[in-house]
Design a protein around this motif. Structure first.
Motif, PDB file in Angstrom:
ATOM      1  N   THR A 448       0.868  -1.177   0.000  1.00 23.11           N
ATOM      2  CA  THR A 448       0.000   0.000   0.000  1.00 23.11           C
ATOM      3  C   THR A 448       0.902   1.224   0.000  1.00 23.11           C
ATOM      4  O   THR A 448       2.129   1.113   0.005  1.00 23.11           O
ATOM      5  N   LYS A 449       0.308   2.410   0.008  1.00 27.32           N
ATOM      6  CA  LYS A 449       1.106   3.635   0.077  1.00 27.32           C
ATOM      7  C   LYS A 449       1.842   3.741   1.406  1.00 27.32           C
ATOM      8  O   LYS A 449       2.829   4.470   1.508  1.00 27.32           O
ATOM      9  N   LYS A 450       1.371   3.025   2.415  1.00 31.35           N
ATOM     10  CA  LYS A 450       1.957   3.124   3.748  1.00 31.35           C
ATOM     11  C   LYS A 450       2.793   1.909   4.136  1.00 31.35           C
ATOM     12  O   LYS A 450       3.444   1.925   5.180  1.00 31.35           O
ATOM     13  N   LEU A 451       2.774   0.859   3.311  1.00 29.50           N
ATOM     14  CA  LEU A 451       3.429  -0.378   3.698  1.00 29.50           C
ATOM     15  C   LEU A 451       4.187  -0.977   2.522  1.00 29.50           C
ATOM     16  O   LEU A 451       3.622  -1.200   1.453  1.00 29.50           O
ATOM     17  N   THR A 505       8.633  -1.746   5.650  1.00 30.62           N
ATOM     18  CA  THR A 505       8.743  -0.304   5.861  1.00 30.62           C
ATOM     19  C   THR A 505       7.334   0.248   6.018  1.00 30.62           C
ATOM     20  O   THR A 505       6.494   0.104   5.112  1.00 30.62           O
ATOM     21  N   ILE A 506       7.084   0.877   7.157  1.00 25.97           N
ATOM     22  CA  ILE A 506       5.738   1.357   7.484  1.00 25.97           C
ATOM     23  C   ILE A 506       5.780   2.867   7.660  1.00 25.97           C
ATOM     24  O   ILE A 506       6.567   3.389   8.456  1.00 25.97           O
ATOM     25  N   THR A 507       4.946   3.592   6.919  1.00 20.60           N
ATOM     26  CA  THR A 507       4.829   5.041   7.045  1.00 20.60           C
ATOM     27  C   THR A 507       3.613   5.359   7.896  1.00 20.60           C
ATOM     28  O   THR A 507       2.486   4.969   7.568  1.00 20.60           O
ATOM     29  N   LEU A 508       3.847   6.074   8.996  1.00 21.02           N
ATOM     30  CA  LEU A 508       2.789   6.383   9.955  1.00 21.02           C
ATOM     31  C   LEU A 508       2.468   7.878   9.928  1.00 21.02           C
ATOM     32  O   LEU A 508       3.246   8.687   9.397  1.00 21.02           O
ATOM     33  N   LEU A 550      15.447  -3.084  13.791  1.00 21.18           N
ATOM     34  CA  LEU A 550      14.321  -2.175  13.965  1.00 21.18           C
ATOM     35  C   LEU A 550      14.825  -0.735  13.932  1.00 21.18           C
ATOM     36  O   LEU A 550      15.795  -0.402  14.619  1.00 21.18           O
ATOM     37  N   THR A 551      14.182   0.082  13.119  1.00 19.13           N
ATOM     38  CA  THR A 551      14.497   1.508  13.061  1.00 19.13           C
ATOM     39  C   THR A 551      13.204   2.300  13.162  1.00 19.13           C
ATOM     40  O   THR A 551      12.253   2.050  12.411  1.00 19.13           O
ATOM     41  N   LEU A 552      13.163   3.257  14.082  1.00 21.93           N
ATOM     42  CA  LEU A 552      12.025   4.155  14.244  1.00 21.93           C
ATOM     43  C   LEU A 552      12.502   5.561  13.940  1.00 21.93           C
ATOM     44  O   LEU A 552      13.446   6.053  14.558  1.00 21.93           O
ATOM     45  N   GLN A 553      11.850   6.229  12.968  1.00 16.60           N
ATOM     46  CA  GLN A 553      12.267   7.574  12.566  1.00 16.60           C
ATOM     47  C   GLN A 553      11.120   8.555  12.738  1.00 16.60           C
ATOM     48  O   GLN A 553       9.965   8.238  12.476  1.00 16.60           O
ATOM     49  N   LYS A 554      11.468   9.750  13.190  1.00 17.66           N
ATOM     50  CA  LYS A 554      10.499  10.823  13.353  1.00 17.66           C
ATOM     51  C   LYS A 554      10.975  12.046  12.586  1.00 17.66           C
ATOM     52  O   LYS A 554      12.074  12.556  12.830  1.00 17.66           O
TER      53      LYS A 554
END
Length: 836
Positions: A448-451, A505-508, A550-554
């Protein structure tokens, strides 16, 4: 069978997702065109040179292609399929600008936007892309990029010279590469390993001319997509191969007091066919280094006492050459094939003379003074051949890559040492052969656009063997040698690695994104060491490694990003570390491998903050790394050789805290200042059975840093000065040398920047650089100094020809980043001794 089931299990999710879509590729229009135009300042009407132009779909949020404008503000984006688009323009000192309403069709595939006016602003940019030729250092989400082609002081040098100035990277005197102080780093060339680097990394780096290096990527927290080997991370050297339209090329060369080199690049692209040819070589002038050595031995459990001291010099010549031919053909918009063959060849011939004194405190009548003279001939070379196939589905970003690689390398080391007393003369011929076969499948699907899903599998088959033919003095001829059957040996080493991975890769919302993955690797080793003089047995090692990441980006704002990452890495013991053969070729420093070694396991937690302030970029990182089963070389004094015996052991665990910074600022428009520093701790905790050998206990602070200043003097003149340094690197028994260097250069560009001439200098105020090493343990004390001539001056020339346009298409391929660095030869049983 176990490895096959493992691979199927890991990538099954990708097969399920793709099964309904794989056969639908190949349809649709294959017509492609281009979008072009010229960017100018709306007030001054001056062209915007080297501005960034990114191409988006009309409703897209992520760029699909991009270029930099030329020195006249012109740009051209090739390979554009019919559709509706917009472009984004970013340039230092100007606000971001979008130009929409751009359409191309099958009948009119080309679109010329004409002159595009861009309004300047005194305010800071909402977003700055530090890319291409506009910056020496780029910050990207998953890596740091050092654009070596913009470093004028690197011209005339080699890959080692360039790596020494890359943020977070350090290179010692012997060419051993470390990242944030950790030597367990994977070094790739164009995203792929080289069989030659597996055999002799430091030597191969010295054969790659700096003029052939486009950029160097540093990945400190690799995701599960990458091979698990290399606790520190990955360094990827990108050479000057480009996807382009037209015919182009360049020739360059240099001559200096340290090294001479020449390079040729040729590129051809016609319709869907492209060809790239690269060739280069270098030759150093003979260099003389100076050395001293002091050894004091009290073998454990005895009252024996020996001491040796020596001083001498080594005369060294070095040469190297590389060649590369790359061919790519696009059958249509959905299927393409790529093949590449890379050749390398190099060698070095040291001749040494040392005067030594030996003292036996228990039997003074056996004291002696003697001279040793050593000659050595070393060659290494081979090839890496890749054949890759890419299938693209209709959905943007949905593709399947199948890659294969055959790496072949050979190392030959022939040496002879003659003594006037104390020891018998020695001669050894070592031949090492390395063949590595790899098959790899990578699948990418933006669900999807987010996944987005990435999954794949890989099989590496390594077959390595070496023969060490030892000779002893001929009793019938004082200058001759006869075969030593008892001392000679062979070593056959087989390793298989089966791996599978999945990464999401997940876009939140609110600027958050997650990169999460798992990887599993199963390793099998079968080795057969043989020697008539030693009771050696075949051995097997099998182990499984589960590697999460695991990588968490803000995205705090358009100019600020913070990232928190966790990665797990392993360091496999190499073939030399496992070989149980006792190598006595160096009379006073015998070595022995350990077939029971386990791989090192490291876990790293990293916090990064990146910000753009106007045209400046700043990056801050803090990290913690825990490493278990640390492999250390432990030396002990022995009576057998009145010297030392070194063995590899899983001797300790280490907890390391560190922080790094690098930045690039321009306080004055013609002046750019750059600096980086990395500070970290070394705090080993010995396992109980090895505590008696530890002399370096406690917390030790170590560092490495780099600083440079570049000044644009106008009229095509550019000047640069740089310096870098690193502290001594600690081991559990001592320390390796510190290292620092000062250099400067100036270059003049002419013929519309197609040609240049420059002059560089290294260490203008010091002819020699001195390096000190120490080892301390129970019953053992060693110190050595080494002085190498670094002062040099050189002249460089370059010329580029042809007219081309560029695209950002990237080819995927095999990426074997899983073998432990530091194994400086596939020759298994022996190696040239240090002359005493």
């Amino acid at each position: 069978m176990k490895r096959l089931l493992l691979l199927i299990l890991i990538i099954s999710c990708s097969v399920i997702t793709a099964k309904a879509q794989f056969g639908t590729g190949g349809g649709g229009s294959t017509t492609v065109g281009k979008i072009s135009g010229t960017l100018v300042d709306s007030v001054t009407k001056q062209p915007l040179s080297y501005a960034s132009v990114a191409l988006f779909r009309a409703t897209g949020k992520a760029p699909i292609n991009g270029v930099l404008t030329d020195d006249k503000g012109g740009f051209k984006i090739d390979g554009v399929k019919p559709g509706d688009y917009k472009i984004r323009i970013t340039y230092v000192g100007y606000p971001e600008k979008f130009v929409g309403g751009i359409s191309t069709t099958d009948s009119k595939p080309d679109k010329n936007l004409g002159t595009v006016l861009v309004v300047s602003s005194a305010k800071s940019l909402k977003e700055v892309q530090v890319t291409g030729t506009a910056s020496l250092v780029e910050n990207k989400i998953d890596k740091i990029v050092y654009n070596a082609e913009k470093d004028l002081t690197a011209a005339g040098g080699n890959a080692t010279d360039v790596l020494q100035k890359v943020p977070l990277v350090a290179v010692d005197l012997n060419g051993n590469v470390s990242l944030r102080g950790d030597n367990n780093v994977r070094v790739l060339i164009n995203g792929k390993p080289s069989g030659a680097t597996s055999a002799s990394l430091s030597d191969v780096l010295k054969t790659i001319p700096a003029d052939q290096i486009k950029s160097i990527e540093v990945i400190t927290s690799p995701s599960a997509k990458y091979d698990a080997e290399g606790s520190a991370g990955i360094i990827n050297i990108i050479t000057k191969q480009k996807n382009m339209s037209g015919v182009s090329g360049s020739v360059s060369g240099g001559i200096g007091t340290r090294q001479n080199n020449g390079n040729l690049n040729f590129n051809y692209n016609k319709n869907r066919f492209s060809l790239s040819i690269n060739a280069g070589g270098n030759l150093t002038w003979p260099q003389t280094s100076l050395n001293t050595f002091n050894n004091d031995i009290h073998p454990e459990g005895t009252n024996l006492h020996y001491a040796t001291s020596s001083a001498g010099q080594t005369y060294l010549k070095r040469h190297g050459g590389i060649g590369n031919v790359s061919v790519n053909y696009d059958f249509n918009a959905f299927n393409s094939i790529h093949s590449n063959i890379r050749l390398n060849q190099g060698g070095f011939d040291p001749n040494s003379t040392n005067i030594s004194s030996f003292t036996n405190f228990n039997h003074p009548d056996s004291n002696s003074t003697y001279t040793s003279r050593g000659t050595s001939h070393n060659t290494f070379g081979g090839f890496d051949w890749n054949l890759d196939y890419t299938h693209k589905f209709k959905k943007e970003g949905h593709e399947l890559d199948i890659s294969t690689q055959w790496s072949h390398s050979k190392i030959v080391t022939d040496y002879m040492t003659r003594y006037t007393a104390q020891y018998p003369n020695q001669k050894n011929n070592i031949d090492g052969l390395n063949n590595e076969y790899t098959a790899q499948v990578d699948y990418t699907n933006p669900l999807t656009k987010k996944l987005k899903l990435e999954a794949g599998g890989k099989e590496i088959i390594r077959r390595i063997n070496s023969n060490s033919d030892l000779f002893m003095p001929d009793p019938q001829n004082s200058d001759g040698f006869i075969p030593d059957a008892l001392g000679s040996s062979t070593y056959d080493y087989n390793q298989n690695v089966t791996a599978g991975y999945s990464v999401f890769t997940i876009t939140l919302p609110k600027g958050y994104s997650i990169l999460a993955g798992v990887r599993d690797e199963y390793t099998t080793i079968h080795a057969v060491p043989q020697s008539l003089g030693q009771n050696l047995q075949p051995f097997d090692l099998n182990y499984n490694t589960f590697v999460p990441s695991l990588t968490l980006q803000k995205q705090i704002s358009t100019t600020q990003t913070v990232k928190l990452a966790y990665s797990k890495r392993i360091t496999r013991p190499s073939l030399q570390f496992l070989n149980p053969y006792v190598n006595t070729n160096n009379n006073q420093a015998a070595t022995e491998g350990n077939p029971t070694l386990s791989p090192e396991i490291s876990q790293t937690y990293e916090l990064d903050y990146i910000t753009f302030i106007g045209g400046s970029v700043l990056n801050f990182s803090a990290y913690y790394r825990h490493t278990a089963n640390v492999i250390e070389n432990i030396a002990v004094g022995t009576a057998a050789n009145q010297g030392t015996l070194s063995t590899y052991q899983n001797a300790a665990e280490n907890n390391s805290f560190g922080g790094s910074f690098f930045g690039s600022v321009s306080p004055w428009k013609p002046l750019t200042l750059r600096a980086s520093i990395n500070v970290y701790t070394y705090n080993p905790t010995a396992y109980a059975q090895y505590q008696q050998y530890f002399s370096q206990t406690g917390v030790y602070w170590q560092y490495s840093g780099f600083a440079s200043a570049e000044l644009d003097l106008k009229n095509g003149f550019i000047a640069q000065v740089f310096t870098f340094g690193s502290s001594p690197r600690r081991t559990i028994q001592g320390s390796s040398p510190s290292f620092s260097l000062l250099g400067a250069g100036i270059r003049k560009q002419f013929l519309n920047k197609k040609a240049s001439i420059g002059i560089n200098t290294l260490e203008p105020f010091n002819k020699y650089k001195n390096f000190n090493t120490s080892t301390q343990s129970a019953g053992l004390s060693q110190t050595s100094t080494f002085a190498f001539p670094f002062r040099s001056v050189g002249l460089t020339l370059s010329y580029s020809f042809g007219k081309v346009t560029f695209s950002n298409q990237q080819k995927k391929g095999v990426n074997n980043d899983d073998m432990k660095q530091g194994d400086q030869g596939v020759g298994g049983a022996g190696g040239a001794p240090g002359s005493r």
